[in-house]
Design a protein around this motif. Structure first.
Motif, PDB file in Angstrom:
ATOM      1  N   LEU A   1     -27.028 147.493 117.672  1.00  0.00           N
ATOM      2  CA  LEU A   1     -28.402 147.525 118.170  1.00  0.00           C
ATOM      3  C   LEU A   1     -28.484 147.064 119.616  1.00  0.00           C
ATOM      4  CD1 LEU A   1     -31.508 147.780 117.606  1.00  0.00           C
ATOM      5  CD2 LEU A   1     -31.423 145.365 116.928  1.00  0.00           C
ATOM      6  N   ASP A   2     -29.194 147.833 120.445  1.00  0.00           N
ATOM      7  CA  ASP A   2     -29.491 147.460 121.821  1.00  0.00           C
ATOM      8  C   ASP A   2     -30.984 147.665 122.028  1.00  0.00           C
ATOM      9  OD1 ASP A   2     -29.750 147.056 124.520  1.00  0.00           O
ATOM     10  OD2 ASP A   2     -28.320 148.590 125.130  1.00  0.00           O
ATOM     11  N   VAL A   3     -31.691 146.585 122.376  1.00  0.00           N
ATOM     12  CA  VAL A   3     -33.149 146.673 122.534  1.00  0.00           C
ATOM     13  C   VAL A   3     -33.591 146.454 123.980  1.00  0.00           C
ATOM     14  CG1 VAL A   3     -33.560 145.923 120.161  1.00  0.00           C
ATOM     15  CG2 VAL A   3     -33.511 144.224 121.989  1.00  0.00           C
ATOM     16  N   GLY A   4     -32.647 146.505 124.911  1.00  0.00           N
ATOM     17  CA  GLY A   4     -33.013 146.249 126.295  1.00  0.00           C
ATOM     18  C   GLY A   4     -33.149 144.761 126.573  1.00  0.00           C
ATOM     19  N   MET A   5     -33.804 144.416 127.673  1.00  0.00           N
ATOM     20  CA  MET A   5     -33.927 143.025 128.076  1.00  0.00           C
ATOM     21  C   MET A   5     -34.970 142.279 127.245  1.00  0.00           C
ATOM     22  SD  MET A   5     -31.712 142.490 130.517  1.00  0.00           S
ATOM     23  CE  MET A   5     -30.646 143.587 129.575  1.00  0.00           C
ATOM     24  N   VAL A   6     -34.646 141.042 126.899  1.00  0.00           N
ATOM     25  CA  VAL A   6     -35.561 140.155 126.178  1.00  0.00           C
ATOM     26  C   VAL A   6     -35.631 138.833 126.938  1.00  0.00           C
ATOM     27  CG1 VAL A   6     -35.117 141.229 123.940  1.00  0.00           C
ATOM     28  CG2 VAL A   6     -33.680 139.334 124.702  1.00  0.00           C
TER      29      VAL A   6
END
Length: 208
Positions: free
Chosen positions: A63-68
């Protein structure tokens, strides 16, 4: 062969060998303000489904959700709603670095949360602290494994239904931990407890 699927800022990488035949995979990001954990809204929510058979024994989806938010702890959980009950089952632990890039903190071997292996609705929650692993099996008084048993961790929001083999994986904070089992509509209950040394450790429980 594997591959990847992307929608909005969510990318799922499918490992090679995950499916035994060509498979259609559907990823749908969503916004659902009702998906909260202890009053905290999810950072990302998505549904995932695919055609054909389930996953093989290959590694779970990546899973990669971008920047958090940077330097924070996160937990990916799967929402379940059944006649036995409902709740959030822990799926994978994550942490972000100083730049806000998210990475899994599950060990590459040994006891770990399973990762994304089934379809459903998933939510990524920020959590105050990393939790350790509680794994085990629910059994009846005669020692037989029990499936579809609803398990809860005392003082924590995590719940799970046992697999066909009676096994489960949950999370708890370091210190004394207790897992309670019910099997609605029966009023029978079971429980097991132990002491979790740290968030990097695990305990194995037999809930009877």
């Amino acid at each position: 062969a594997g591959g990847s699927i992307a929608r909005d800022n969510i990318v799922l990488t499918i490992p090679s060998g995950a499916f035994t035949s060509p498979t259609l995979v559907r990823l749908a990001p969503m916004t659902d303000p009702t998906l909260t954990l202890n009053g905290i809204s999810a950072t990302r929510v998505f549904t995932l489904e695919w055609s054909g058979d389930g996953l093989t024994a290959a590694a779970p989806f990546f899973l990669d959700v971008g920047m958090v938010a940077p330097n924070a702890e996160y937990l990916l959980a799967r929402r379940f709603v059944t006649e036995r009950g409902s709740g959030f089952t822990p799926v994978e632990r994550f942490a972000s670095n100083a730049s806000g890039a998210l990475s899994s903190v599950e060990p590459s071997s040994g006891a770990r949360l399973p990762g994304i292996r089934v379809g459903g609705t998933y939510a990524l929650f920020p959590v105050a602290a990393r939790e350790g692993l509680l794994v085990g099996t629910a059994r009846d008084a005669g020692g037989a494994a029990l499936s579809d048993v609803l398990l809860e961790v005392s003082g924590r929001p995590w719940r799970a239904l046992t697999a066909a083999s009676g096994t489960f994986a949950l999370l708890g904070l370091p210190g004394p931990v207790e897992v309670t089992a019910t099997r609605p509509p029966s009023t029978d209950t079971g429980r097991a407890g132990d002491t979790l040394a740290s968030a990097a450790s695990s305990v194995t429980l037999t809930v009877v």
